[in-house]
Structure formats: C-alpha cells, structure tokens
Design an enzyme around this catalytic site. Structure first.
Site, PDB file in Angstrom:
ATOM      1  N   THR A 136      -3.056  -4.269   2.183  1.00 25.82           N
ATOM      2  CA  THR A 136      -3.275  -3.317   1.094  1.00 25.82           C
ATOM      3  C   THR A 136      -4.635  -3.359   0.265  1.00 25.82           C
ATOM      4  O   THR A 136      -5.298  -2.226  -0.127  1.00 25.82           O
ATOM      5  CB  THR A 136      -1.994  -3.468   0.172  1.00 25.82           C
ATOM      6  OG1 THR A 136      -0.799  -3.666   0.875  1.00 25.82           O
ATOM      7  CG2 THR A 136      -2.086  -2.147  -0.710  1.00 25.82           C
TER       8      THR A 136
ATOM      9  N   PHE B 270       4.820  -7.008   4.092  1.00 25.69           N
ATOM     10  CA  PHE B 270       3.762  -7.880   3.901  1.00 25.69           C
ATOM     11  C   PHE B 270       2.417  -7.113   3.381  1.00 25.69           C
ATOM     12  O   PHE B 270       1.332  -7.568   4.209  1.00 25.69           O
ATOM     13  CB  PHE B 270       3.420  -8.477   5.370  1.00 25.69           C
ATOM     14  CG  PHE B 270       4.699  -8.852   6.078  1.00 25.69           C
ATOM     15  CD1 PHE B 270       5.458  -9.812   5.789  1.00 25.69           C
ATOM     16  CD2 PHE B 270       5.376  -7.902   7.182  1.00 25.69           C
ATOM     17  CE1 PHE B 270       6.724 -10.222   6.354  1.00 25.69           C
ATOM     18  CE2 PHE B 270       6.545  -8.142   7.735  1.00 25.69           C
ATOM     19  CZ  PHE B 270       7.170  -9.107   7.499  1.00 25.69           C
ATOM     20  N   CYS B 271       2.501  -6.189   2.652  1.00 27.36           N
ATOM     21  CA  CYS B 271       1.484  -5.608   2.251  1.00 27.36           C
ATOM     22  C   CYS B 271       0.322  -5.029   3.499  1.00 27.36           C
ATOM     23  O   CYS B 271      -0.695  -5.409   3.248  1.00 27.36           O
ATOM     24  CB  CYS B 271       0.731  -6.590   1.244  1.00 27.36           C
ATOM     25  SG  CYS B 271       1.442  -6.805  -0.326  1.00 27.36           S
ATOM     26  N   ASN B 272       0.959  -4.672   4.406  1.00 28.82           N
ATOM     27  CA  ASN B 272       0.300  -4.175   5.615  1.00 28.82           C
ATOM     28  C   ASN B 272       1.099  -3.073   6.205  1.00 28.82           C
ATOM     29  O   ASN B 272       1.792  -3.180   7.208  1.00 28.82           O
ATOM     30  CB  ASN B 272       0.173  -5.272   6.518  1.00 28.82           C
ATOM     31  CG  ASN B 272      -0.781  -5.050   7.678  1.00 28.82           C
ATOM     32  OD1 ASN B 272      -0.792  -3.852   7.987  1.00 28.82           O
ATOM     33  ND2 ASN B 272      -1.613  -5.957   8.328  1.00 28.82           N
TER      34      ASN B 272
END
Ligand SMILES: Cc1ncc(COP(=O)(O)O)c(C=O)c1O
Length: 877
Positions: free
Chosen positions: A183, A454-456
């Site tokens: 992110t 996972f901020c992805n």
C-alpha cells in the site's frame, strides 16, 4: 472436526489421537482404519527433522543453533512466531549491548560541536557506512537518508520526485508501479495524481511479456523523468522479482519504460527482501531503495532509510526545509540554499540518533548469530520450502487438499522465492475456511501468523481472484482492510501468511503443521504422494547459492578530524641554507612514530621512510564497540598504551603499565590471506579499508580501556590519498591513518617559548602541574622535532631537506584541546592551549605538516636519523 490441544506427533498419544479422531467419524472397516493409521504415520515420518535434513541441508548457522536460540530468545518459549515478514524478533544480546552502550556513553545532539555531539555524529556516520557496506556499496555511489521507516522513505521520494504534468507538447511523467506492491507504494499515487501525473499500474505479466529486445536508451531530447516502483520481494507471496529489472527499466528495455520516452528511474522496495536476503547494489543499481530496520533485526522500530544513488539524488527537489538541511537561509527573505551533502539535505530536523546507534548493534548481533545474509537466506528458505511441501501435499481423509497455496512457483530456489507462505485452508468439501477462524485457532495454540490482505491489495486480488467489482461489493458488505470479515458469500477476502526469520527453527514448522492437522484436517491425514514426489524432485536450482553473495560485514570504524588545519604550502626550488641567523645548525633532534593512532609515541634514533611516511606510523587504530575510531579526545588513556615496533621479530608490541605485553604481526600480508575481517572505517572524513587484528588484541585493549574495543589496521593494498594536495605537486600523496599529512614536524624553540609563557601564566589550579619543556613538546605529538630554529620560523618554509630526504611543507598544523592531554599521565589540563592561543592570535597552529618527495626510482630505502642536518627553503614572498 477434532480439536485437540496436545502436541500431535512424536509420541504414542499421537496414534491414540488419530484413532480417536477416526472413531468419531462414520464407522469404517478395520482395514480402512489401519490404512488410515499407516497414512498418518507416513505424515508423522515426514514431519521429522531427519526428513527435513534430507530435503534441505542448510539449517542453523554452525555451532549449536538450539543453544543460541535458547540464550537469545528465552522470551519466545512456548510461542511459535511466524510473522517475521511483519516484524522479526530482536535477540537479547542486541538490547543488552545497546543498553550498555547507552549507559556508558554520552550522546549529544549531532548538530552541536561538543565532544558528546561529535561522538554521536561519528557513530551515526559509522552506521551509514555499515548500512552501505551491508548492501555492498560505498558512499561514492549511494547515500543513506535516515527516515522513520520504509513508508516515510517512499513518501519522501513521492514528494520530491520532479513530476512533470503533461502539457500540449509533452506527455509528462509517468508514475508506474507493479500491482504486487505494498500500500505504501501504491499510495504514492495520491500525490502524483494530485499533480496531474499519470499513475500506471503494471501487472507482473505485463512486465514479463511486453519487453523489447533492444534497450531503448535514455532519450537525449526528451528528459521527462518517470518512476517505476517494484518490490524486490512480494510481501504477500514471497516471490522475488528479478533484480535485473532495475537495469532493464533504466535502459528502457522493459515495459513500461520501453513505451515512454524520457529518463527512467527505479525505486526498488526492499523492505520485505532485506529481512532474509542480501541485496547487492553493485549489480542492481536501483535509484531509490527504501527499507525499515525492524524488519532486519527487530530493533529499533520507527527507523528506516532511503538509499539513494548519488547520481539520481540531484533530481530530487525539496520544498520544505527543516533544521540541519540548509547550507544557509534568511529568516526575513525567501532565501534558502540546501546542504551539499545528500543525507543532510533530506534529513529534516534531528535524526533519531539513538535509534540509529541501535542499528549498529543490530548488525553486530545479526552477523554474530548468523554469519551473513546468505546463511539467513538458506536457513529460512529451507524452512519455508519444507513447510510448503508438506502443507501443499497435505490432504483430508477423502483425498481433498487441505490448503490452497498462493504462490507462483513451487519454492524451487531461494533466488526466486523468499521465506513466506501464503494460503487459505479448505475443508474436506473444498470450502475455504475463513482466515479469521484460522487466526483465532492459531492464537489458541500460541502460533502467531498474519491474516488478511497484508497491505497488498493487488496481490490479494490477483491470487484470490477478486475483481474490482467484488472489492467494492465487499466494502458494501461491511468488509474493510484489516477486519475479520474473512468470507463474503463464501469467497475469501484475504488469506493466511506464515513467514520465517533468521531465528526460526524446525520446531516452528512442526508446531505449525501439527496445528493445521489437529485443527483443520479431517482424519485420517493423507498425503498426496505424487505431488510430494514432484516437489521433492523439483530441484532447488541454485540450492546452496543465490548468486548474490553478501559482502562480509565487519566492525569498521570512523574517526573525524581531531585537529583543524590550514594548508598553505607552495612549491619552490631549494636553496641550501642550514643554519639560523645566529649561525646555529638546524638539526633533527627527535624522531617519534605512533604505530597506533592516538596511542603513545615510540621514540627511535634512525627510522626507515616508508611509502606513507615513517614506516608503520599510524598503521593501526583503536575503534570502540560501535567501530568508531577512538582518539585521545574521547579516551585520553590511549596515550598510556605504548606500542613498540620490533622490526627484528616483525612484531608490534602492545605495552602498558600493569598489563602483560602482547604482540601482533607487523606483516599484514599474512592477515590479508587469512579470514581477517575487512572493515570500512573513517579517518578525518576519508573512508579507509582496514583489517581487524583479532580477538587477543581486542581483549587486551578492552581490558585496559575498560570498554569494548578492537585494534584494526589499514589494509596494505588500500590507498588513501591526501585531500589537500599542495600546489605544484604533480603526484598524489598516499597516507596512513594520520589525520592530515605524512609527517608532522615541530620546532623545539617554539615548545620552549610556550613553556615559558605557561610558567608566567600558571594559575593556582594548575600550579602543581607545572610542565617541563619535554612534557609540552610531547603533547604536540610530532614525528620530527627540530632545533636551531627561531620559534615558529618553520611556518614560513616551503621545502626542506633532512639528511638526504626532500620534503615539501604541506601546511600548518591547527591545534585543539587534544594538546591538553598530558602524554605521561593521560590527565587533561587547559595548558598549553591557553598560552598558545594567547600567543598565536587567529588560527592556533603549532608545527607544520610535511610530505616526502622520494626519488621515483629510489632502490635504496631512505632512513631518517637523529642529528641529521636540515636545509630549509623559505617561501619567496
Ligand atoms: C514490501 C513492503 N513495502 C513497504 C512496507 C512498509 O514498511 P513500513 O511499514 O515499515 O514503513 C512493507 C511492510 O511490511 C513491506 O513489506
């Protein structure tokens, strides 16, 4: 489902457990029961350390790994920590050493100039070196800008990249990023979009398939700057993207660079990669590399860095300026000149200096425990690969797989895959078990994993097959990033991530697999043998090598300028005057060498001239536990160490009152060919390559000085050149670990004069320390002492000949409080600096620097001798 909190394997109770599990299922025949038992036993056998070792030979770091883990990580007893991609764990020795460092040293604000500030400044500089060294690069190529973390480093690039919005005549800059990005990378888009710059998401497939065969090169006409960002390792799947993409993009061979003219810069997000792998910036010259240190050693948090290629740094533009970043500015007018040094320019305000010092202890601990990053990579990859093999082959009693794995390859090699597994568990009907349920159960077992997205989001969507439309619908259904709404309409909104770190153990894998079997596998446990066999034979192509050897990390050291100097020499011809106005001959009365920088003098009568000055003068130095050069300013007791060069036995003797004498070899050639650690150190702002002289010398020095330190010496094949080359000198001048120049020469008459002045000035507090002339002279730490000369007459010389050796005067030697250290006792006095500064207005200098001028083809070594006549040549002005 059978929930059982006892350990699953390795004991008789395991079989009982399996039987019980089977018994609660619909009745089976005895034959089926015994078959299931044997299958379970197959799996049990697979879960042994012996099997693991057959599959992967790199485990631990030599020595007794189990003992190290017990000593360094007592706090995780009973915990299975498998979230290293989020934050790895610090070893206890790291915080212990750090606390000791903090309680022993006074670290002031690095922007001041006090001794405590200098210590901080030097230590921080040393850490910068160490960071660069870790990534196999040098300050000539890269700069380290400390930030609060990887995200702050990314933001810094986003804010200072010279984005060009499109105009009628020009397409403008492109901000391109791989969709498998964190992110914090995608978020740069917020800034570029607000500046009218196109943001182009690039999928991994596009990157692979839309390349050009030929490098398109930088366009000389169109210099529009573009930025491509990609992760060196996906924080979702652990996939390692080729580092060769860096050059591919810079040369405009790869998409998207080949599709847009202009100058392409590459930001390599290394946050996930660097926790378990080396990164060699020699072969991968990315322009910007953001990292966070807690991902490498677990401590300190809140600290990261942006490594910037010096050639690329010039394009970054800042608007805000904070303390420390300005060379000059006016408060009443819009006038601001940025600092010349790249790090200074971008580090607004005071850096988190105590945390930065913690990084040094982080490197120490990491290398002490593991040896190097290559070992970490092999160790962690082996654990991840093994867990992957078993988990992906694990089946329910009905033969359905237990896990849906989210990975591109099959853990063939540590070159292409990091130590991360991403998956969702499925039940025996093939339905996904929500990640939140897995997370809750894992917590019950004290197993720490990460779940969610996972901020992805890019990777999550791609692996889980979630369309943009579904993402929006999920939000409407109440699902937000990081929550526990794990399934919407039976479809997963995220997954489970297990990641290994340098201190993960085989038991961690066992416990995790045991947990999955106990909690989520419908018994009997079965294994897809065909798949397993395939995985086993899928050889890890580069098993045992990753083509990225990590540079040897050692404890280098730096030393900042101890004495300010003015270099004012000019080159003229020699005349042959060899006496003063009273007809007294100019003679050389003393020769001193200082084998170890800042330690005591060794007086000699005759001494060979070496290529760097007097042979062995300042060939060694002492560094503290952080690898920072110790000088008498910081450690006055250094003068009580009296090293002696013993040429017949080829030894440097370390002597000090109350200590047994020890020796180290003079011949450094032997050291070069042994496993001696090569360090990068700093002397007066210069980088020098040094070698460590071993534990015996280190212990001796630490014992005497009462703090951890080591003895290091200049690498014999390393050339350090004098910065200020005197005008008229064609050739460069090579230096040892001296501050400024090859030789320092002082005049006895000047010493006598200062002594007289001191006697007149002596105040009560120092009355009982009335110094004699020899004491005064010794404080100026000269190599050569001359007599027959008027006080300070040598200031006006440009050349001289001593015996038959020619010298050039390379400037006057500026003086500081270091002359206050009594070389006989190590105590400090205000004299002779007070008298000297009262007598010498302006720049306080005493003595001159010399550079020798040896005949190029001199076969016979020059020797300087006490009593030699001196022929000076004054400046002609
Ligand atoms: C690949 C990647 N990039 C960036 C980040 C952001 O790092 P930080 O949160 O330390 O700023 C992370 C964190 O996990 C990461 O894995």
């Amino acid at each position: 489902m059978c929930l059982h909190l006892d350990p699953w394997w390795g004991s008789v109770c395991v079989c009982v457990c399996v039987c019980v599990c089977v018994c609660v299922k619909p009745l089976r025949s005895v034959a089926a029961l015994s078959l299931s038992l044997s299958r379970s036993m197959d799996f049990l056998k697979l879960c042994t350390f012996e099997t693991f070792q057959q599959l992967w030979s790199h485990y631990g770091y030599g020595g007794n790994f189990r003992d190290v883990i017990e000593q360094e990580f007592t706090r995780i007893k009973g915990i299975t920590y498998l979230d290293h991609a989020a934050a790895t764990l610090y070893p206890e020795s790291l915080v212990r050493d750090y606390c000791q460092d903090m309680s022993r040293n006074v670290y002031g604000n690095p922007h001041s100039h006090s001794p405590s500030s200098r210590l901080t400044h030097d230590t921080v500089e040393r850490v910068r070196y160490r960071v660069l060294q870790h990534f196999n690069t040098t300050p000539e190529e890269y700069s380290v800008i400390f930030t609060s973390g990887c995200t702050a480093a990314l933001k810094l690039v986003a804010e200072s990249f010279p984005w060009r919005p499109p105009t009628e005549s020009e397409a403008g800059s492109h901000f391109c990023y791989l969709t498998d990005s964190h992110t914090s990378v995608v978020g740069m888009r917020g800034l570029t979009c607000s500046r009218g710059v196109a943001a182009v998401p690039v999928s991994p497939q596009e990157l692979d398939n839309r390349t050009e065969d030929e490098a398109q090169g930088e366009d000389v006409i169109c210099q529009t700057p573009h930025l491509f960002c990609y992760p060196a390792q996906s924080n979702f799947s652990g996939k390692k993207y080729p580092l060769s993409h860096v050059k591919g993009i810079q040369a405009r061979r790869l998409y998207p660079a080949c599709a847009h003219k202009g100058r392409w810069f590459v930001l390599l997000d290394a946050a996930a990669l660097v926790s378990c792998s080396s990164l060699n910036l020699q072969t991968c010259p990315a322009d910007f590399i953001p990292i966070s240190f807690y991902k490498m050693f677990g401590f300190p948090t809140g600290l990261g860095a942006l490594l910037v290629r010096n050639d690329a740094a010039g394009i970054l533009k800042k608007t805000y300026f904070g303390g420390g970043t300005a060379a000059a500015y006016l408060s009443g007018e819009d006038y601001y000149v940025q600092a010349a040094n790249i790090s200074d320019r971008f580090e607004d305000g005071t850096v988190s200096f105590l945390d930065i010092i913690g990084v040094n202890h982080g490197f120490d601990a990491l290398y002490r425990i593991t040896g190097n990053m290559h070992n970490i990579q092999q160790h962690t990859f082996g654990l991840a690969r093994y867990t992957y093999m078993l988990l992906s082959s694990l089946c329910h009693g009905n033969g359905r797989p237990v896990a849906q794995m989210y990975t591109e390859g099959q853990f063939e090699s540590p070159v292409t895959q990091g130590a991360i597994l991403n998956f969702n568990l499925t039940d025996s009907k093939g339905q996904i078990i929500g990640y939140a349920q897995v997370d809750r159960m894992a917590s019950l077992y004290n197993i720490h994993v990460r779940t969610g997205c996972f901020c992805n989001t890019g990777a999550c969507q791609s692996f889980l097959g979630i369309t943009n439309e579904q993402m929006r619908r999920n939000l409407q259904a109440g699902h937000v990033c990081g929550d526990s709404l794990d399934l919407v309409d039976g479809q997963p909104t995220g997954s489970v991530r297990v990641s290994f770190g340098y201190m993960s153990t085989f038991e961690d894998c066992q416990k995790f697999l045991s947990f999955v079997v106990e909690c989520f596998v419908e018994k009997p446990v079965t294994v897809d043998q065909v798949r397993l066999q395939k995985l086993k034979t899928a050889t890890a192509a580069s098993r045992g090598s990753d083509n990225h050897p990590s540079p040897k990390m050692t404890n280098g050291g730096i030393c900042k300028v101890d004495e300010e100097t003015a270099t004012e020499a000019s080159l003229k011809g020699f005349a042959h005057r060899d006496s003063n106005s009273h007809g007294e001959a100019y003679t050389l009365t003393n020769i001193y060498i200082y084998p170890i920088k800042s330690c005591g003098a060794y007086e000699v009568h005759d001494w060979p001239v070496g290529p760097l000055g007097l042979l062995y003068d300042r060939g060694w130095m002492v560094v503290n536990g952080n690898g920072v050069c110790l000088s008498q300013k910081r450690e006055p007791r250094l003068c009580l160490i009296r090293p002696q060069v013993h040429l017949p036995s080829d030894k440097l003797l370390l002597r000090a009152s109350g200590m047994d004498t020890i020796s180290v070899p003079l011949q450094s050639k032997t050291q070069l060919h042994t496993s001696s650690q090569v360090c990068q150190s700093r002397v007066c702002g210069d980088r020098v390559e040094t070698v460590d002289c071993g534990d015996e010398a280190a212990l001796w020095l630490s014992d005497f000085l009462g703090q951890p330190c080591r003895l290091i010496r200049q690498r014999p094949d390393f050339t350090r050149e004098m910065k200020k080359r005197p005008s008229g000198v064609a050739a460069t001048t090579s230096l040892s670990l001296v501050n400024e120049a090859q030789y320092l020469m002082i005049n006895r008459a000047s010493g006598e004069l200062i002594h007289k002045l001191m006697s007149c000035r002596q105040d009560d507090s120092e009355a009982n320390q009335l110094l004699d002339t020899e004491n005064v002279i010794s404080r100026f730490r000269a190599n050569l002492v001359i007599a027959g000369v008027e006080p300070f007459e040598e200031d006006n010389w440009s050349h001289l000949i001593i015996g038959s050796t020619q010298f050039l005067v390379a400037g006057r030697c500026g003086r500081c409080q270091m002359v206050g250290v009594d070389q006989d006792t190590g105590t400090k006095t205000k004299e002779p600096l007070t008298s000297l500064s009262a007598y010498r207005t302006g720049k306080i200098t005493f003595g001159v620097y010399l550079t020798h001028q040896l005949p190029e083809d001199s076969a016979a070594a020059c020797v300087l001798s006490v009593g030699s006549l001196i022929k000076p040549e004054p400046h002609s002005c």
